[in-house]
Design an enzyme around this catalytic site. Structure first.
Site: not given
Length: 465
Positions: A263, A290, A82, A368
């Protein structure tokens, strides 16, 4: 990997607030303090000897059961999200966050009070430019429970969250912000929430000691018994508790019908802040939490670290260049077949980005390895040096009257072959200011987003006769 736009910011003066930790129930004082540029967000435990610091870094995440908890060398920070969401939402880059306990105060369960404190402190611009990770590919993390977070390209940092807990009382909700400037008014005051069955479990285990039902929305997802109501009245020191018609306890009133989704968006912003870099891109989080937030942050941090290590320049080859081959010939004396840079896309006082298309018609392919054409490494270094010559000659007012000559080449490494059809991107950066005509540069050459060649080049700028 990074696009630099505008200056870093910190706060003008320190500011404090006090409250209790949700899970510890301990009184805690939090103080925001200004921090030097390039500090990022750093927690400081002033209650412990030596005031040890814990950087807001996803590598320190140890537990995500009831918040995002960090631990560095045994020093813990609980429920960091928060506070970090407020820092990101106000576009503050550098802060010390001092605590005299392991957990910030829960306040009302949102970021509102942290935002108010930071706004009271005011912000100041710093000298260093802000570094931003520009999302240019789809980056996705999905867990076994069907939670998914995706980052995709966008013009600025945007977040959408979609929540579905499979309960009638909460249902399916979405929330979005298109600009970080919306955080303060649309997201910051969205409070944390729990389901009744979670509250019962936490109470049985002696947790949520700081909860007083003024800092959490409680969704009643089951029949509530008189015995449970009695426990809740005791735990939260309330004479009466009942369930509203909308299925939440009557301790508070929703700020928004989709407050839960808002939230969750707040949590995503706080958890993804642990990446440690500003983001330009859109994040879409389906059923975030989370654990999935921080696992996504770990994956994103790895992508950013790899790109930083490779230092790959981001240029749009479809856009008109800063200098085309005619402009380059006005500055450099080289001509075909030995002019080995086609375009310049960026040129500042300290760096240059150029490009060469490697075609089958290059004269060196004739001899080359003609059976397996490979661009000679020494010519890659020469092409890099010619690009660096453009940077060196920018330091004089009349570059057409000067030449640049090699003095030294160090730390040359060839990482991969360059073949016909490849597009070489060169990036050269000054290692020190040009003095007395001496120019020292770190050079890189990339093919398909991968480092092909690198070297440290030293050249001298000499007036042509």
């Amino acid at each position: 990997m990074a696009d630099r736009n505008s200056q870093q910011r910190t706060i003008r003066e320190e500011v404090s607030l006090e409250g209790v930790g949700l899970h510890t129930g301990k009184e805690v004082k939090l103080t925001f303090k200004p921090a030097p540029e390039n500090t990022g967000y750093v927690f400081r435990r002033v209650d412990l000897e030596g005031s040890p610091e814990v950087e807001a870094d996803v590598s320190y995440v140890v537990n995500t059961q009831r918040g995002t908890n960090l631990d560095k060398n045994g020093v813990s920070i609980q429920t960091s999200e928060h506070v970090l969401a407020a820092c990101v939402g106000l576009e503050i880059d550098n802060l010390y966050i001092e605590l005299n306990a392991s957990e910030p105060p829960i306040m009302d369960g949102s970021s509102k009070f942290f935002v108010e404190a930071l706004e009271k402190a005011g912000t100041v611009e710093q000298d260093a430019e802000r570094e931003e990770y520009v999302v240019d590919q789809i980056i996705c993390y999905r867990d076994e429970n069907g939670s998914e977070i995706i980052a995709m390209p966008a013009d600025e940092y945007q977040v959408t969250t979609m929540v579905d807990f499979g309960t009638k009382v909460l249902g399916t909700q979405n929330a979005s912000i298109e600009h970080l400037s919306e955080f303060k008014t649309e997201i910051a005051d969205a409070r944390t929430f729990s389901f009744l069955h979670e509250i019962e479990t936490l109470l049985e285990h002696g947790l949520i000691k700081g909860g007083d039902l003024n800092n959490a929305i409680v969704y009643v997802d089951k029949e509530i018994s008189e015995e449970t109501l009695k426990k809740l009245r005791v735990a939260f020191n309330r004479d009466e508790i009942s369930v509203k018609p909308n299925g939440i306890l009557d301790n508070l009133t929703l700020h928004y019908p989709n407050e839960a989704a808002r939230h969750k968006l707040l949590d995503v912003l706080g958890d993804v802040a642990l990446v440690g870099t500003r983001i330009r891109g859109k994040i879409i989080a389906t059923k975030p939490g989370h654990h999935v937030n921080t696992e996504f942050a770990k994956k994103l941090a790895k992508v950013i670290k790899a790109e930083k290590r490779n230092n790959v320049p981001k240029i749009d080859l479809s856009q008109p260049p800063l200098m085309d081959v005619n402009d380059i010939m006005d500055t450099l004396p080289h001509r075909s077949p030995f002019l080995l840079v086609d375009k310049i896309y960026e040129l500042t006082d300290t760096h240059v980005i150029g490009m060469k298309n490697v075609t089958m018609n290059e004269p060196f392919f004739v001899g080359h390895f003609p059976g397996k054409p490979v661009m000679p490494g020494v010519l890659q270094v020469e092409a890099m040096a010619q690009t660096g010559g453009i940077l060196a000659l920018k330091s004089v007012p009349d570059p057409e009257n000067y030449l640049t000559f090699f003095m030294k080449i160090d730390n040359v490494k060839f990482k991969r072959q360059v073949v016909p059809g490849d597009t070489l991107i060169f990036k050269l950066e000054l290692l020190a200011p040009i003095r007395r005509g001496i120019c020292q540069m770190q050079g890189y050459a990339y093919v398909n987003g991968q480092l092909a060649t690198e070297a440290i080049l030293m050249a001298q700028i000499v007036k042509s006769k």
